[in-house]
Design a protein around this motif. Structure first.
Motif, PDB file in Angstrom:
ATOM      1  N   ASN A   1       4.437  17.133   2.430  1.00 54.91           N
ATOM      2  CA  ASN A   1       4.231  18.357   1.649  1.00 54.91           C
ATOM      3  C   ASN A   1       2.770  18.796   1.678  1.00 54.91           C
ATOM      4  O   ASN A   1       2.474  19.991   1.805  1.00 54.91           O
ATOM      5  N   ILE A   2       1.858  17.849   1.526  1.00 54.61           N
ATOM      6  CA  ILE A   2       0.428  18.176   1.557  1.00 54.61           C
ATOM      7  C   ILE A   2       0.052  18.755   2.911  1.00 54.61           C
ATOM      8  O   ILE A   2      -0.617  19.787   2.999  1.00 54.61           O
ATOM      9  N   ALA A   3       0.502  18.117   3.987  1.00 51.38           N
ATOM     10  CA  ALA A   3       0.182  18.590   5.339  1.00 51.38           C
ATOM     11  C   ALA A   3       0.675  20.014   5.555  1.00 51.38           C
ATOM     12  O   ALA A   3      -0.070  20.874   6.048  1.00 51.38           O
ATOM     13  N   HIS A   4       1.914  20.278   5.192  1.00 50.26           N
ATOM     14  CA  HIS A   4       2.462  21.619   5.414  1.00 50.26           C
ATOM     15  C   HIS A   4       1.809  22.657   4.501  1.00 50.26           C
ATOM     16  O   HIS A   4       1.621  23.814   4.909  1.00 50.26           O
TER      17      HIS A   4
ATOM     18  N   ALA B   1       3.876  21.470  13.854  1.00 51.95           N
ATOM     19  CA  ALA B   1       3.242  20.332  13.186  1.00 51.95           C
ATOM     20  C   ALA B   1       4.085  19.068  13.294  1.00 51.95           C
ATOM     21  O   ALA B   1       5.269  19.069  12.984  1.00 51.95           O
ATOM     22  N   LEU B   2       3.441  18.007  13.736  1.00 49.26           N
ATOM     23  CA  LEU B   2       4.010  16.668  13.708  1.00 49.26           C
ATOM     24  C   LEU B   2       3.116  15.858  12.780  1.00 49.26           C
ATOM     25  O   LEU B   2       1.942  15.643  13.078  1.00 49.26           O
ATOM     26  N   VAL B   3       3.656  15.458  11.634  1.00 49.18           N
ATOM     27  CA  VAL B   3       2.875  14.786  10.596  1.00 49.18           C
ATOM     28  C   VAL B   3       3.110  13.282  10.683  1.00 49.18           C
ATOM     29  O   VAL B   3       4.249  12.817  10.686  1.00 49.18           O
ATOM     30  N   MET B   4       2.008  12.536  10.764  1.00 50.34           N
ATOM     31  CA  MET B   4       2.059  11.074  10.800  1.00 50.34           C
ATOM     32  C   MET B   4       1.103  10.551   9.740  1.00 50.34           C
ATOM     33  O   MET B   4       0.038  11.119   9.547  1.00 50.34           O
TER      34      MET B   4
ATOM     35  N   PRO C   1       1.270   3.847   5.857  1.00 46.80           N
ATOM     36  CA  PRO C   1       2.239   3.572   4.790  1.00 46.80           C
ATOM     37  C   PRO C   1       1.779   3.952   3.378  1.00 46.80           C
ATOM     38  O   PRO C   1       2.569   4.510   2.618  1.00 46.80           O
ATOM     39  N   PRO C   2       0.516   3.701   2.982  1.00 44.87           N
ATOM     40  CA  PRO C   2       0.153   4.123   1.620  1.00 44.87           C
ATOM     41  C   PRO C   2      -0.039   5.632   1.473  1.00 44.87           C
ATOM     42  O   PRO C   2      -0.128   6.139   0.365  1.00 44.87           O
ATOM     43  N   GLY C   3      -0.125   6.362   2.595  1.00 43.36           N
ATOM     44  CA  GLY C   3      -0.316   7.809   2.532  1.00 43.36           C
ATOM     45  C   GLY C   3      -1.749   8.239   2.309  1.00 43.36           C
ATOM     46  O   GLY C   3      -2.007   9.350   1.854  1.00 43.36           O
ATOM     47  N   ASN C   4      -2.705   7.378   2.661  1.00 43.39           N
ATOM     48  CA  ASN C   4      -4.115   7.723   2.482  1.00 43.39           C
ATOM     49  C   ASN C   4      -4.724   8.433   3.682  1.00 43.39           C
ATOM     50  O   ASN C   4      -5.729   9.117   3.551  1.00 43.39           O
ATOM     51  N   THR C   5      -4.117   8.254   4.846  1.00 47.20           N
ATOM     52  CA  THR C   5      -4.612   8.892   6.061  1.00 47.20           C
ATOM     53  C   THR C   5      -3.452   9.622   6.722  1.00 47.20           C
ATOM     54  O   THR C   5      -2.399   9.039   6.952  1.00 47.20           O
ATOM     55  N   VAL C   6      -3.674  10.898   7.015  1.00 49.51           N
ATOM     56  CA  VAL C   6      -2.638  11.741   7.599  1.00 49.51           C
ATOM     57  C   VAL C   6      -3.197  12.380   8.863  1.00 49.51           C
ATOM     58  O   VAL C   6      -4.268  12.982   8.832  1.00 49.51           O
TER      59      VAL C   6
ATOM     60  N   LEU D   1      -7.028  15.695  10.914  1.00 46.58           N
ATOM     61  CA  LEU D   1      -7.039  14.435  10.188  1.00 46.58           C
ATOM     62  C   LEU D   1      -7.385  14.712   8.730  1.00 46.58           C
ATOM     63  O   LEU D   1      -8.381  15.383   8.441  1.00 46.58           O
ATOM     64  N   LEU D   2      -6.558  14.198   7.840  1.00 42.32           N
ATOM     65  CA  LEU D   2      -6.802  14.317   6.406  1.00 42.32           C
ATOM     66  C   LEU D   2      -6.885  12.916   5.816  1.00 42.32           C
ATOM     67  O   LEU D   2      -6.038  12.072   6.114  1.00 42.32           O
ATOM     68  N   GLU D   3      -7.899  12.685   5.004  1.00 47.75           N
ATOM     69  CA  GLU D   3      -7.973  11.458   4.226  1.00 47.75           C
ATOM     70  C   GLU D   3      -7.774  11.853   2.775  1.00 47.75           C
ATOM     71  O   GLU D   3      -8.373  12.817   2.303  1.00 47.75           O
ATOM     72  N   LEU D   4      -6.908  11.099   2.075  1.00 43.58           N
ATOM     73  CA  LEU D   4      -6.543  11.434   0.707  1.00 43.58           C
ATOM     74  C   LEU D   4      -6.855  10.302  -0.255  1.00 43.58           C
ATOM     75  O   LEU D   4      -6.815   9.131   0.124  1.00 43.58           O
ATOM     76  N   GLU D   5      -7.147  10.714  -1.462  1.00 42.06           N
ATOM     77  CA  GLU D   5      -7.297   9.772  -2.564  1.00 42.06           C
ATOM     78  C   GLU D   5      -6.545  10.364  -3.749  1.00 42.06           C
ATOM     79  O   GLU D   5      -6.883  11.470  -4.203  1.00 42.06           O
ATOM     80  N   ASP D   6      -5.529   9.681  -4.206  1.00 37.41           N
ATOM     81  CA  ASP D   6      -4.685  10.163  -5.304  1.00 37.41           C
ATOM     82  C   ASP D   6      -4.120  11.556  -5.023  1.00 37.41           C
ATOM     83  O   ASP D   6      -4.057  12.415  -5.911  1.00 37.41           O
ATOM     84  N   GLY D   7      -3.728  11.813  -3.763  1.00 37.97           N
ATOM     85  CA  GLY D   7      -3.122  13.085  -3.385  1.00 37.97           C
ATOM     86  C   GLY D   7      -4.088  14.234  -3.182  1.00 37.97           C
ATOM     87  O   GLY D   7      -3.674  15.356  -2.929  1.00 37.97           O
TER      88      GLY D   7
END
Length: 115
Positions: free
Chosen positions: A6-9, A65-68, A71-76, A98-104
């Motif tokens: 959802n965040i990626a899109h 878009a191909l989203v990868m 497992p914890p969802g911190n790096t997209v 490349l997206l790096e996330l912290e708490d979404g």
């Protein structure tokens, strides 16, 4: 774990719509940036300024878009097809966002262009 799909899109939709307010709402106030213009930078205002300049020069949209993610969802990593127009004509090329996330919340955003 954040819903990375959802965040990626949402990020891609905001970029394609040139909706910098929606994009800013997804990023940390000190977001780290690279691959968008020259060098690297930090902050929401820098993000807006860099994308405004980029889109003025390239009129680029992102599709396929191909989203990868880890497992914890911190790096997209998002594989995209970038289509745009330059003075020399139109183009289509692969890019990785490349997206790096912290708490979404996005703490780092970087574009990489394939050759």
């Amino acid at each position: 774990m954040a819903n990375t799909e959802n965040i990626a899109h949402a990020v891609i939709e905001a970029l394609n719509a040139r909706d910098f307010a929606a994009l800013a709402a997804k990023v940390n106030e000190d977001v780290a940036l690279s691959g968008i213009g020259e060098g690297s930078d930090n902050g929401r205002e820098a993000l807006r300024e860099r994308f405004v300049r980029h889109f003025a020069a390239n009129d680029e949209t992102y599709q396929d878009a191909l989203v990868m993610s880890d497992p914890p969802g911190n790096t997209v990593a998002i594989r995209l097809t970038a289509r745009g127009n330059l003075a020399g004509g139109s183009y289509s090329k692969e890019k990785i966002l490349l997206l790096e996330l912290e708490d979404g919340v996005i703490t780092r955003m970087a574009f990489f262009t394939g050759s």
